[in-house]
Design an enzyme around this catalytic site. Structure first.
Site, mmCIF file in Angstrom:
data_model
loop_
_atom_site.group_PDB
_atom_site.id
_atom_site.type_symbol
_atom_site.label_atom_id
_atom_site.label_comp_id
_atom_site.label_asym_id
_atom_site.label_seq_id
_atom_site.Cartn_x
_atom_site.Cartn_y
_atom_site.Cartn_z
ATOM 1 N N SER A 65 0.837 -1.211 0.000
ATOM 2 C CA SER A 65 0.000 0.000 0.000
ATOM 3 C C SER A 65 0.863 1.249 0.000
ATOM 4 O O SER A 65 0.362 2.344 -0.166
ATOM 5 C CB SER A 65 -0.913 0.006 1.223
ATOM 6 N N HIS A 76 -3.404 -4.203 -4.834
ATOM 7 C CA HIS A 76 -3.563 -3.887 -3.409
ATOM 8 C C HIS A 76 -4.925 -4.328 -2.880
ATOM 9 O O HIS A 76 -5.956 -3.803 -3.287
ATOM 10 C CB HIS A 76 -3.369 -2.361 -3.215
ATOM 11 N N GLU A 119 -7.074 -2.470 -5.605
ATOM 12 C CA GLU A 119 -6.528 -1.367 -6.392
ATOM 13 C C GLU A 119 -5.410 -1.924 -7.274
ATOM 14 O O GLU A 119 -4.415 -2.446 -6.770
ATOM 15 C CB GLU A 119 -5.967 -0.271 -5.481
ATOM 16 N N ASN A 129 -6.500 4.509 0.716
ATOM 17 C CA ASN A 129 -5.838 4.987 1.924
ATOM 18 C C ASN A 129 -5.832 6.514 2.004
ATOM 19 O O ASN A 129 -5.744 7.083 3.095
ATOM 20 C CB ASN A 129 -4.415 4.428 2.020
HETATM 21 N N1 3HC Z 1 -11.537 -12.511 8.270
HETATM 22 C C1 3HC Z 1 -12.393 -13.117 7.430
HETATM 23 N N2 3HC Z 1 -13.727 -12.853 7.440
HETATM 24 C C2 3HC Z 1 -14.173 -11.940 8.326
HETATM 25 C C3 3HC Z 1 -13.331 -11.259 9.208
HETATM 26 C C4 3HC Z 1 -11.949 -11.584 9.158
HETATM 27 N N3 3HC Z 1 -11.041 -10.994 9.930
HETATM 28 N N4 3HC Z 1 -14.067 -10.403 9.961
HETATM 29 C C5 3HC Z 1 -15.337 -10.537 9.563
HETATM 30 N N5 3HC Z 1 -15.407 -11.461 8.577
HETATM 31 C C6 3HC Z 1 -16.604 -11.877 7.853
HETATM 32 C C7 3HC Z 1 -17.556 -12.620 8.749
HETATM 33 O O1 3HC Z 1 -17.298 -13.998 8.745
HETATM 34 C C8 3HC Z 1 -18.886 -12.303 8.114
HETATM 35 O O2 3HC Z 1 -19.145 -13.123 7.011
HETATM 36 P P1 3HC Z 1 -20.661 -13.489 6.593
HETATM 37 O O3 3HC Z 1 -21.467 -12.249 6.688
HETATM 38 O O4 3HC Z 1 -20.553 -14.003 5.183
HETATM 39 O O5 3HC Z 1 -21.068 -14.527 7.563
HETATM 40 C C9 3HC Z 1 -18.718 -10.892 7.552
HETATM 41 O O6 3HC Z 1 -17.289 -10.697 7.438
HETATM 42 C C10 3HC Z 1 -19.290 -9.847 8.451
HETATM 43 O O7 3HC Z 1 -18.679 -10.006 9.739
HETATM 44 P P2 3HC Z 1 -19.395 -9.689 11.109
HETATM 45 O O8 3HC Z 1 -20.875 -9.900 10.960
HETATM 46 O O9 3HC Z 1 -18.688 -10.409 12.184
HETATM 47 O O10 3HC Z 1 -19.059 -8.168 11.384
HETATM 48 P P3 3HC Z 1 -19.322 -6.916 10.499
HETATM 49 O O11 3HC Z 1 -20.620 -6.987 9.777
HETATM 50 O O12 3HC Z 1 -19.060 -5.760 11.402
HETATM 51 O O13 3HC Z 1 -18.181 -6.970 9.384
HETATM 52 C C11 3HC Z 1 -16.068 -6.214 8.666
HETATM 53 C C12 3HC Z 1 -16.818 -6.971 9.743
HETATM 54 C C13 3HC Z 1 -16.156 -6.986 7.349
HETATM 55 C C14 3HC Z 1 -14.630 -6.112 9.111
HETATM 56 C C15 3HC Z 1 -16.759 -4.820 8.483
HETATM 57 O O14 3HC Z 1 -16.844 -4.192 9.728
HETATM 58 C C16 3HC Z 1 -16.019 -3.914 7.537
HETATM 59 O O15 3HC Z 1 -16.186 -3.980 6.326
HETATM 60 N N6 3HC Z 1 -15.215 -3.008 8.132
HETATM 61 C C17 3HC Z 1 -14.396 -2.057 7.339
HETATM 62 C C18 3HC Z 1 -13.143 -2.758 6.872
HETATM 63 C C19 3HC Z 1 -12.285 -1.835 6.080
HETATM 64 O O16 3HC Z 1 -12.544 -0.655 5.881
HETATM 65 N N7 3HC Z 1 -11.164 -2.381 5.607
HETATM 66 C C20 3HC Z 1 -10.158 -1.617 4.900
HETATM 67 C C21 3HC Z 1 -9.039 -1.328 5.828
HETATM 68 S S1 3HC Z 1 -7.770 -0.380 5.068
HETATM 69 C C22 3HC Z 1 -6.750 -1.518 4.348
HETATM 70 O O17 3HC Z 1 -6.892 -2.699 4.482
HETATM 71 C C23 3HC Z 1 -5.653 -0.949 3.523
HETATM 72 C C24 3HC Z 1 -4.322 -1.347 3.999
HETATM 73 O O18 3HC Z 1 -3.353 -0.793 3.121
HETATM 74 C C25 3HC Z 1 -4.083 -0.940 5.414
#
Ligand code: 3HC
Length: 292
Positions: free
Chosen positions: A127, A148, A160, A199
């Site tokens: 990233s 990414h 990305e 990001n």
């Molecule tokens: N690994 C795999 N699957 C996961 C998981 C994990 N760590 N966390 C949650 N899940 C899955 C669950 O199994 C569930 O699947 P299902 O609906 O098919 O049964 C689904 O995701 C939803 O999970 P939950 O119901 O437990 O919880 P949420 O509805 O709150 O979802 C989340 C969790 C998907 C993490 C959601 O909160 C989300 O989309 N958050 C934002 C994440 C985000 O913005 N990510 C980008 C970060 S920046 C980045 O990565 C860039 C890098 O360069 C740093």
């Protein structure tokens, strides 16, 4: 002229790095039917990845979200290896998700350039480092780009695809197509820019959130609640930073600032202080929130 492979010739994918991102990228590839090698220098890292993916797959089967046969097929399509040389020579497409250090990535890409078949595309999940930084050492710069993914990679749809000045159209097309095969919705970024798109957007929201909290306008809980209930974000900015890891957020800010020099990209002192205290977010048990 790039000799980049077309999507139809990809059968084996190599993911370098068994960390948070690499293991879930690899599972996405295995679920899409690709023979997938996860390579890491750490046998402990590989064992931890295997355990997490087996637990994840069992959970999906138990929830009725994945057929047992599909789970078994995906787990069976994964090979774990500490040997980069033999893994590289068998790969049609490489996604590097190793430590975010240029010296390490340069070494890896040099080796990939020597050992991977001529048609193989070499992508980095980085990233913070544009692929131009490692393209030249491969001897096949036209077949190098960023790919990414987002955390958690098994869930997040965005990929990305970032081209550097010399990335060929064939490389871009195959990388975008592969992302689609992995069930993702790729976006194309035509020019390397610090932070790419996601990001940069995330950084803007985080800056505003940190400013509001610092000024005592609202609690971090209420700021997070607002992001969820008013804007429909799945989680608020503080919870998201804790999930991604405050060390990662700090590292991204440092790398972005080093490249852009823009004052708004400067690392946030409160986050740096939390990192110095060992408060890295969810993975360490506390960050902005306490998870104990
Ligand atoms: N690994 C795999 N699957 C996961 C998981 C994990 N760590 N966390 C949650 N899940 C899955 C669950 O199994 C569930 O699947 P299902 O609906 O098919 O049964 C689904 O995701 C939803 O999970 P939950 O119901 O437990 O919880 P949420 O509805 O709150 O979802 C989340 C969790 C998907 C993490 C959601 O909160 C989300 O989309 N958050 C934002 C994440 C985000 O913005 N990510 C980008 C970060 S920046 C980045 O990565 C860039 C890098 O360069 C740093």
């Amino acid at each position: 002229m790039s000799a980049a492979t077309g999507i139809e010739n990809i059968s084996t994918i190599l993911v370098i790095g068994a960390g948070t991102m690499g293991r879930q990228i690899a599972m996405s590839a295995a679920l899409a039917g690709y023979s997938t090698i996860i390579q890491d220098i750490s046998t402990e890292g590989l064992a931890a990845a295997r355990t997490e993916l087996e637990v994840w797959a069992a959970g999906r089967v138990a929830k009725g979200k994945l057929a047992r046969e599909a789970a078994d097929a995906a787990l069976g399509a994964l090979e774990y290896s500490t040997d980069l040389d033999s893994s590289a020579s068998n790969a049609d497409f490489v996604i590097e998700a190793a430590t975010e250090r240029l010296d390490i990535k340069t070494q890896i890409f040099q080796k990939l350039g020597e050992l991977a078949p001529a048609h193989t595309i070499l992508a980095t999940n980085s990233s913070t480092l544009g692929s131009s930084k490692v393209a030249q050492v491969t001897g096949r710069a036209a077949q190098v780009c960023n790919m990414h993914f987002f955390n958690p990679a098994l869930v997040m749809k965005c990929v990305e695809v970032v081209r550097h000045e010399g990335t060929s159209d064939a490389t871009v097309d195959t990388t975008m197509e592969l992302a689609r095969k992995l069930g993702k919705e790729p976006v194309l970024i035509n020019k390397e820019i610090p932070g790419f798109i996601a990001n940069r957007l995330m950084g803007a929201i985080q800056r505003e959130a940190l400013g509001l909290a610092e000024a005592g306008i609202a609690s971090i809980e209420d700021i997070d609640t607002t992001a969820r209930t008013a804007l429909g974000h799945p989680m608020g900015p503080f919870a998201l930073m804790d999930m991604v890891g405050l060390d990662v957020i700090d590292f991204i800010a440092q790398a972005t600032y080093a490249e852009s020099g823009a004052p708004e990209d400067a690392p946030d002192e409160r986050i740096s202080a939390l990192v110095a205290e060992g408060k890295l977010g969810r993975k360490s048990g506390s960050g902005f929130y306490d998870y104990s």
